[in-house]
Motif scaffolding. Structure first.
Motif, PDB file in Angstrom:
ATOM      1  N   THR A 490      50.625  61.518  40.527  1.00  0.00           N
ATOM      2  CA  THR A 490      49.666  62.491  39.989  1.00  0.00           C
ATOM      3  C   THR A 490      49.239  62.107  38.577  1.00  0.00           C
ATOM      4  N   LEU A 491      50.221  61.723  37.757  1.00  0.00           N
ATOM      5  CA  LEU A 491      49.905  61.293  36.388  1.00  0.00           C
ATOM      6  C   LEU A 491      49.062  60.025  36.411  1.00  0.00           C
ATOM      7  N   LEU A 492      49.421  59.102  37.312  1.00  0.00           N
ATOM      8  CA  LEU A 492      48.684  57.843  37.397  1.00  0.00           C
ATOM      9  C   LEU A 492      47.229  58.100  37.780  1.00  0.00           C
ATOM     10  N   THR A 493      47.012  59.037  38.715  1.00  0.00           N
ATOM     11  CA  THR A 493      45.643  59.353  39.143  1.00  0.00           C
ATOM     12  C   THR A 493      44.835  59.903  37.975  1.00  0.00           C
ATOM     13  N   SER A 494      45.460  60.799  37.210  1.00  0.00           N
ATOM     14  CA  SER A 494      44.761  61.376  36.056  1.00  0.00           C
ATOM     15  C   SER A 494      44.383  60.298  35.042  1.00  0.00           C
ATOM     16  N   ILE A 495      45.322  59.389  34.769  1.00  0.00           N
ATOM     17  CA  ILE A 495      45.052  58.310  33.799  1.00  0.00           C
ATOM     18  C   ILE A 495      43.965  57.373  34.334  1.00  0.00           C
ATOM     19  N   LEU A 496      44.055  57.059  35.650  1.00  0.00           N
ATOM     20  CA  LEU A 496      43.054  56.168  36.247  1.00  0.00           C
ATOM     21  C   LEU A 496      41.658  56.786  36.182  1.00  0.00           C
ATOM     22  N   THR A 497      41.594  58.103  36.365  1.00  0.00           N
ATOM     23  CA  THR A 497      40.281  58.770  36.304  1.00  0.00           C
ATOM     24  C   THR A 497      39.670  58.615  34.916  1.00  0.00           C
ATOM     25  N   THR A 498      40.500  58.815  33.865  1.00  0.00           N
ATOM     26  CA  THR A 498      40.001  58.623  32.498  1.00  0.00           C
ATOM     27  C   THR A 498      39.618  57.160  32.254  1.00  0.00           C
ATOM     28  N   ALA A 499      40.453  56.244  32.748  1.00  0.00           N
ATOM     29  CA  ALA A 499      40.179  54.809  32.569  1.00  0.00           C
ATOM     30  C   ALA A 499      38.887  54.411  33.272  1.00  0.00           C
ATOM     31  N   LEU A 500      38.641  55.010  34.463  1.00  0.00           N
ATOM     32  CA  LEU A 500      37.402  54.702  35.197  1.00  0.00           C
ATOM     33  C   LEU A 500      36.182  55.167  34.397  1.00  0.00           C
ATOM     34  N   LYS A 501      36.316  56.339  33.757  1.00  0.00           N
ATOM     35  CA  LYS A 501      35.213  56.824  32.923  1.00  0.00           C
ATOM     36  C   LYS A 501      34.949  55.865  31.766  1.00  0.00           C
ATOM     37  N   CYS A 502      36.038  55.418  31.123  1.00  0.00           N
ATOM     38  CA  CYS A 502      35.882  54.472  29.995  1.00  0.00           C
ATOM     39  C   CYS A 502      35.187  53.193  30.446  1.00  0.00           C
ATOM     40  N   SER A 503      35.648  52.636  31.585  1.00  0.00           N
ATOM     41  CA  SER A 503      35.068  51.373  32.061  1.00  0.00           C
ATOM     42  C   SER A 503      33.610  51.568  32.472  1.00  0.00           C
ATOM     43  N   TYR A 504      33.304  52.773  32.996  1.00  0.00           N
ATOM     44  CA  TYR A 504      31.891  53.041  33.341  1.00  0.00           C
ATOM     45  C   TYR A 504      31.039  53.116  32.078  1.00  0.00           C
ATOM     46  N   LEU A 505      31.532  53.838  31.081  1.00  0.00           N
ATOM     47  CA  LEU A 505      30.737  54.041  29.863  1.00  0.00           C
ATOM     48  C   LEU A 505      30.569  52.735  29.079  1.00  0.00           C
ATOM     49  N   MET A 506      31.496  51.776  29.263  1.00  0.00           N
ATOM     50  CA  MET A 506      31.348  50.468  28.598  1.00  0.00           C
ATOM     51  C   MET A 506      30.705  49.442  29.516  1.00  0.00           C
ATOM     52  N   ALA A 507      30.459  49.836  30.789  1.00  0.00           N
ATOM     53  CA  ALA A 507      29.905  48.921  31.800  1.00  0.00           C
ATOM     54  C   ALA A 507      30.766  47.668  31.952  1.00  0.00           C
ATOM     55  N   GLN A 508      32.103  47.893  31.970  1.00  0.00           N
ATOM     56  CA  GLN A 508      33.045  46.784  32.181  1.00  0.00           C
ATOM     57  C   GLN A 508      33.222  46.590  33.681  1.00  0.00           C
ATOM     58  N   LEU A 509      32.592  45.573  34.228  1.00  0.00           N
ATOM     59  CA  LEU A 509      32.535  45.392  35.681  1.00  0.00           C
ATOM     60  C   LEU A 509      33.926  45.260  36.305  1.00  0.00           C
ATOM     61  N   LYS A 510      34.710  44.316  35.782  1.00  0.00           N
ATOM     62  CA  LYS A 510      36.007  44.042  36.419  1.00  0.00           C
ATOM     63  C   LYS A 510      36.924  45.254  36.343  1.00  0.00           C
ATOM     64  N   ASP A 511      36.988  45.894  35.168  1.00  0.00           N
ATOM     65  CA  ASP A 511      37.834  47.078  35.036  1.00  0.00           C
ATOM     66  C   ASP A 511      37.357  48.194  35.950  1.00  0.00           C
ATOM     67  N   TYR A 512      36.044  48.389  36.046  1.00  0.00           N
ATOM     68  CA  TYR A 512      35.496  49.447  36.900  1.00  0.00           C
ATOM     69  C   TYR A 512      35.888  49.203  38.357  1.00  0.00           C
ATOM     70  N   ILE A 513      35.769  47.954  38.803  1.00  0.00           N
ATOM     71  CA  ILE A 513      36.125  47.621  40.184  1.00  0.00           C
ATOM     72  C   ILE A 513      37.627  47.823  40.410  1.00  0.00           C
ATOM     73  N   THR A 514      38.447  47.366  39.451  1.00  0.00           N
ATOM     74  CA  THR A 514      39.896  47.474  39.596  1.00  0.00           C
ATOM     75  C   THR A 514      40.339  48.930  39.703  1.00  0.00           C
ATOM     76  N   TYR A 515      39.844  49.785  38.804  1.00  0.00           N
ATOM     77  CA  TYR A 515      40.265  51.191  38.830  1.00  0.00           C
ATOM     78  C   TYR A 515      39.721  51.901  40.066  1.00  0.00           C
ATOM     79  N   SER A 516      38.530  51.506  40.520  1.00  0.00           N
ATOM     80  CA  SER A 516      37.990  52.097  41.742  1.00  0.00           C
ATOM     81  C   SER A 516      38.858  51.737  42.937  1.00  0.00           C
ATOM     82  N   LEU A 517      39.256  50.469  43.017  1.00  0.00           N
ATOM     83  CA  LEU A 517      40.121  50.030  44.117  1.00  0.00           C
ATOM     84  C   LEU A 517      41.410  50.842  44.166  1.00  0.00           C
TER      85      LEU A 517
END
Length: 1129
Positions: A490-517
């Motif tokens: 549950t904690l990991l999901t919450s952190i991943l959701t925030t990390a996905l937002k960060c990678s989206y807002l920076m348009a970091q392709l690899k990080d966005y794909i990794t967190y989405s996976l």
């Protein structure tokens, strides 16, 4: 009011020290004065008295002293503590003013100088008018003063100077400028310190004297003020115990004040100041529990005193500062030696400070959410005439007004608005991050990993709110590893959701794909509709399109990120991303396994790859490829499927590479291994998502699969007793699959036999024969047969040095021969053919040895229609015990066969050897040889008496040699030589080489003897027949010997000859004495005893003499006379 208004003033936080000003020193142009000043202030050690020095001009204007109040009857205080009071007594009003003046006792113009000095003192007193500050004079002199009482002129002039300056004798000092300047300065400091103590004691008494004029109705504030001043003066006096006591009293008095919204901030401010002082002194007194108890009491008393609801964020800011200040005090005490523990360390206080800073941020966002049309009030209600407040904790727009009723509500409203607008500009995230960072450092120091991770998540989120997405990602990515390993999904999901937002807002392709996976995977606790949205966004990215914005993101940041995504789509950069799966938990699981832990080289290698998807919708992959440590096999293990970009989320599961959620997909591979490979391992499994025309993601599993959660899931599955449901025949339970990432390629099973024949045990140094018999059972010719024989590697190095192997047994081998003979070519073996090969082994030491016989050959075989050349081998090992062939015993005896522990020079003795067979097999002693050292000579011919003797087990053979040793100077021992035995195992084979065993004979101690006596007598005597005996006395020295000889009678003999005589024997000569013994009795009889006494050598005893001459002889009975008739017949 500045953003740092909640910081404690510097004068509160510093250590109060007595303030002393020095006048009359020109530290810029006068070198002597500069040296004096440096001695006062430079490199002050901890053991010097706590004084704060300052150089001021003699006419310096000190703060004016207000007129002393005679009555408090009509006096109403305007506040508790003035903002400048602490600084005034720390840095402006001195406890002592020291006037430095250069004046020697023998000064010619003494009167003028004395008058000038008195004038300077008077100027200082004028500037201190009304103050109790002490004044002292220091005379800088060039000469070292005489001891007190010896210099009459100095005493007189000192008294005169004190009168002129109106000083007591204790306020006049002399400072000689000599080599011992620092020592004099330290003594001066101690005197200054005593004057300062007196001053602060007087000030405390002065403040205490005001109490009697106060009443508790109108002077409540003064009670607090005076108590605080007494405590502060006590600190300046370095009386910390009394200071603590008075601060505690002041703290209690603060909380007795009547509180209202209008004075709540002032009460809390003073309570915070006094609490800080109490906690600091408790830590200083090494009573940390008292400090913690005081702080908890302080928080309990103040946490409900919020004050104005419109300024609630101020209370949160004040609470945050209290916890931060206590954390700083705690940390400072630890650096000075206090020991903290996991459950009680500064980190908890920094964490609580961060919590209140977060609360301040939330309150500020609610209370300061004004429209952009609201402007800052003019004139500024927060401005004061002097730029600072008169009293701590008061509002700038109503300073000194203590009434609970607001006289000007509009002004109050403007003041609150200005505070809210100021708060709106505060960078709350920076404050929160700093406090969290301090807490993380403490929890890391005290090994609290979970607390550290928890706070790092908060730091990451705070960076996210502060729009520093790169730092947020860095922190969150670090913490994710720990939460993955411990299974906090549950904690990991919450952190991943925030990390996905960060990678989206920076348009970091690899990080966005990794967190989405990972958010699509089994570890994610997101709902299905959220997963579907993320999956669609992921597909958009793979199709080189911009994803939809993540929910709850800042609108301005989303707008900026959409521009970045558009740039990513237009730029033709690298579109292939490799993601290491082992470090996270993607939505695809992979397990690869070889069907067996080993394969023979003539059997095809088979292995399966299992894939399983956990995403909401079926998804197609474009390629599956396996990598091995030998790259040549990679081409046989590839599955590839081409499809249109639009088919990547096709609902049909007909495609080869289409994975349906929850279903396990199996791929089988087979290939023929190469004969030169001895082991085979999968290095990685690559699953490719997307296509090269869009964006391509390579999921890379190191080894045979598995991700960050696999090991934990495997452990849970192994411990689970739940019965698994039955599946169709073509499906398997995912948890029941195990990864087998490596296999061994082993050589083809050999079809030959190897037999070893030998006769154990081996004997030391013999050429031991081991016969190797190799027979082929192959159906075709075994080519290039090679034999490796000898000591098995990996044993003791000493065995390797003492073991030699050869193919030729006729010649004895030496240490140059190897312990292992590798790759002996034997040729080819036809089917059924048998081959014998003798191997000869020489073992130089006893003990067990393991010998290896390794036979290798090449043979052609067909696998999967392909002919390959296989290398086969068979090895046999045998342990051979090595024993000694015989034991040799050596002893020295006299000519009378008595044991000798030493021999005498030039006197013959016997060397006896015994050879005892220890071999289980018969031994043939070919010959023996005695090789004497240069210090030994044989008495007779040295011959072998055991030549060609055959010894069975336990039998022995003996030899005896008569030797003589010339006189030597070495008393420690003389080498005898060596005994060489040539032997071999008794065998019908004549070609067995002879082994020579060399036995080193022991050293013998040789002593010289002054007189040697030997006797010539028959081997036996007869009763009543004369028995002639000659005694030879030989002088072995370079001196003339005086010898006394006597013969002791025996009951068994009569004798004739000299019974007692004294004679002289020249050096190197001998004397002969003849006796006729007449036996009286038959049997083994004692001869008359010869006694020799040497006058020059009293140590020469008869016991030593008896070693050389016989003491007994066998006497036969008298024979009968022969009968004449018988003789005639």
């Amino acid at each position: 009011m500045t953003p740092t208004q909640w910081d404690f003033p510097v004068e509160l936080c510093c250590r109060p020290m007595a303030f002393v000003t020095l006048t009359g020193l020109d530290v810029v142009y006068n070198a002597v004065h500069r040296a004096v000043w440096d001695a006062f202030c430079a490199n002050r050690r901890a053991d010097r008295v706590p004084i704060s020095f300052k150089v001021l001009p003699g006419d310096h204007e000190y703060p004016k002293c207000r007129t002393k109040r005679t009555s408090y009857e009509w006096y109403i205080p305007k506040g508790i503590l003035k903002t400048g009071w602490m600084n005034k007594h720390l840095n402006l009003v001195p406890a002592l003013v020291v006037v430095f003046y250069e004046l020697d006792w023998d000064e010619p113009q003494w009167k003028e100088k004395q008058s000038e000095c008195a004038t300077r003192v008077e100027i200082v007193r004028q500037s201190l008018q009304g103050r109790n500050t002490k004044v002292a004079v220091v005379l800088i002199q060039k000469k070292t003063p005489l001891p007190p009482g010896e210099d009459v002129i100095a005493s007189e002039r000192a008294a005169a100077l004190c009168n002129a300056c109106d000083l007591s004798g204790k306020s006049l000092f002399v400072l000689p400028h000599t080599d011992h300047l620092v020592g004099y300065i330290i003594r001066l400091e101690n005197a200054f310190y005593e004057h300062a103590q007196t001053y602060y004691y007087t000030e405390i008494r002065r403040v205490k004297s005001h109490k009697e004029f106060l009443n508790k109705t109108t002077h409540q504030l003064l009670f607090v003020r005076h108590q605080f001043k007494i405590a502060f003066f006590s600190e300046l006096k370095q009386d910390t115990q009394n200071a603590l006591k008075n601060y505690r009293t002041a703290y209690n008095l603060v909380h007795e004040l009547r509180a209202h919204e209008t004075n709540m901030l002032e009460i809390k401010t003073m309570a915070g100041f006094i609490n800080y002082k109490i906690c600091r002194l408790c830590f200083q007194h090494n009573t940390p529990l008292d400090a913690i108890a005081q702080f908890r009491k302080h928080i309990d008393l103040c946490k409900k005193k919020i004050g104005s609801a419109e300024l609630a964020f101020e209370h949160a800011a004040w609470m945050s500062k209290q916890f931060q200040a206590f954390g700083d005090l705690f940390d400072e005490a630890i650096k000075l030696g206090l020991t903290a523990i996991q459950t009680q360390n500064p980190g908890f206080y920094y964490q609580q400070a961060a919590y209140y800073a977060q609360e301040r941020k939330q309150l500020a966002s609610m209370l300061c959410n004004h429209d952009s049309s609201v402007v800052y009030p003019n004139p500024d209600p927060l401005e004061t005439q002097t730029g600072v407040l008169d009293f701590y904790g008061q509002r700038p727009w109503r300073q000194g007004i203590l009434s609970f009723d607001l006289s000007d509500p509009e002004k109050e409203k403007m003041g609150i608005l200005s505070l809210q607008l100021k708060e709106k500009n505060v960078l709350h995230s920076e404050l929160i991050i700093t406090l969290l960072s301090n807490a993380v450092a403490q929890f890391k120091k005290y090994k609290c990993p979970r607390m550290k991770s928890h706070l790092m998540v908060q730091m990451g989120e705070e960076y996210y709110y502060a729009k520093d997405y790169a730092k947020a990602l860095k922190l969150l990515d670090y913490v994710m590893c720990e939460y993955r390993s411990e299974g906090w999904w549950t904690l990991l999901t919450s952190i991943l959701t925030t990390a996905l937002k960060c990678s989206y807002l920076m348009a970091q392709l690899k990080d966005y794909i990794t967190y989405s996976l990972e958010l699509l995977g089994r570890a994610s606790t997101l709902k299905e509709d959220q997963k579907s949205r993320i999956e669609k966004n992921l597909i958009k990215v793979l199709m080189n399109e911009s994803p939809d914005p993540e929910p709850d993101c800042d609108a301005a940041a989303v707008k900026a990120s959409q521009k970045l995504w558009a740039d990513r789509v237009s730029l033709a950069g690298s579109n292939v991303f490799t993601i290491e799966v082992q470090d996270f938990i993607p939505f695809v699981q992979c397990k690869a396994k070889f069907l067996a832990p080993s394969f023979h080289v003539d059997v095809p290698v088979q292995f399966d790859v299992y894939l399983r998807a956990d995403c909401p919708h079926p998804i197609r992959f474009s390629k599956l490829c396996i990598s091995f440590n030998n790259q040549d096999y990679n081409q046989y293990c590839v599955v590839e499927e081409a499809y249109q970009k639009s088919d990547i989320l096709e609902q049909s599961s007909q495609g080869t590479m289409c994975l349906v959620p929850g279903k396990t997909r199996k791929f089988t591979f087979k290939f023929v291994a190469k004969t030169e490979d001895v082991g085979k391992k999968i290095t990685s499994v690559d699953l490719i998502l997307g296509s090269e025309s869009g964006r391509c993601v390579i999921l890379n599993w190191r080894g045979g699969g598995g991700d960050a959660a696999s090991s934990q899931e495997a452990l849970q599955a192994a411990r689970s007793f739940r019965r698994r449901p039955k599946l169709p025949d073509n499906e398997v339970h995912w948890d029941s699959l195990t990864i087998q990432a490596s296999t061994m390629i082993i050589s083809r099973v050999p079809n030959i036999s190897v037999q070893l024949r030998h006769e154990p045990p081996a004997l030391t140094n013999e050429m031991y024969c081991l016969i190797v018999t190799v027979q082929s059972h192959e159906e075709t010719v075994a080519k290039d047969v090679k034999l490796t024989a000898g000591l098995k590697p990996g044993q003791d190095a000493n065995l390797t040095q003492k073991t030699q192997v050869t193919l030729h047994g006729t010649d004895a081998c030496d240490d140059s021969f190897p312990a292992l003979l590798p790759d002996i070519p034997v040729g080819d073996l036809q089917p059924g053919e048998k081959l014998e090969k003798p191997i000869y082994i020489r073992c130089g030491t006893v003990g067990a040895r393991m010998f290896l016989v390794y036979v290798s050959y090449l043979i052609n075989t067909v696998v999967e229609g392909k002919e390959i050349l296989c290398k086969c081998h068979r090895d046999e090992t045998v342990t051979i015990e090595t024993v000694f062939p015989f034991d040799v015993a050596v002893k020295f005896v006299s000519t009378k066969l008595e044991h000798l522990d030493r021999v005498f020079a030039d006197i013959p003795f016997l060397l006896m050897t015994d050879i005892l067979s220890a071999s289980p097999w018969p031994l043939t002693i070919v010959s023996s040889q005695l090789q004497l050292s240069a210090s030994m000579t044989p008495v007779d011919q040295l011959e072998s008496y055991v030549e060609n003797v055959v010894l069975q087990t336990g039998e022995s053979a003996s030899e005896c040699f008569c030797l003589r040793c010339p006189p030597v100077t070495n008393a420690s021992g003389v080498p005898t030589g060596c005994y060489i035995i040539s032997w071999k195992r008794s065998s019908p084979v004549e070609s067995v080489p002879v082994v020579n065993t060399v036995i080193t004979l022991p050293h013998v101690i040789v002593e010289s003897i002054p007189l040697h006596v030997n006797a010539d007598l028959p081997s036996f005597g007869r009763v009543r027949e004369s028995l002639p005996v000659r005694y030879h006395l030989q002088n072995k020295t370079n001196l003339v010997q005086d010898v006394e000889v006597s013969v002791e009678p025996s009951d068994a003999f009569m004798f004739s000859g000299l019974k007692q005589i004294r004679l002289r024997i020249l050096p190197g000569t001998q004397q002969e004495m003849l006796y006729n013994f007449y036996p009286l009795m038959a049997g083994y009889q004692q001869l008359p005893c010869l006694h020799v006494n040497l006058l020059r050598f009293p140590n020469f005893t008869n016991q030593l003499l008896r070693r050389f001459i016989p003491t007994h002889i066998f006497v036969k009975p008298q024979g009968r006379q022969a009968d004449n008739s018988i003789a005639a017949a």
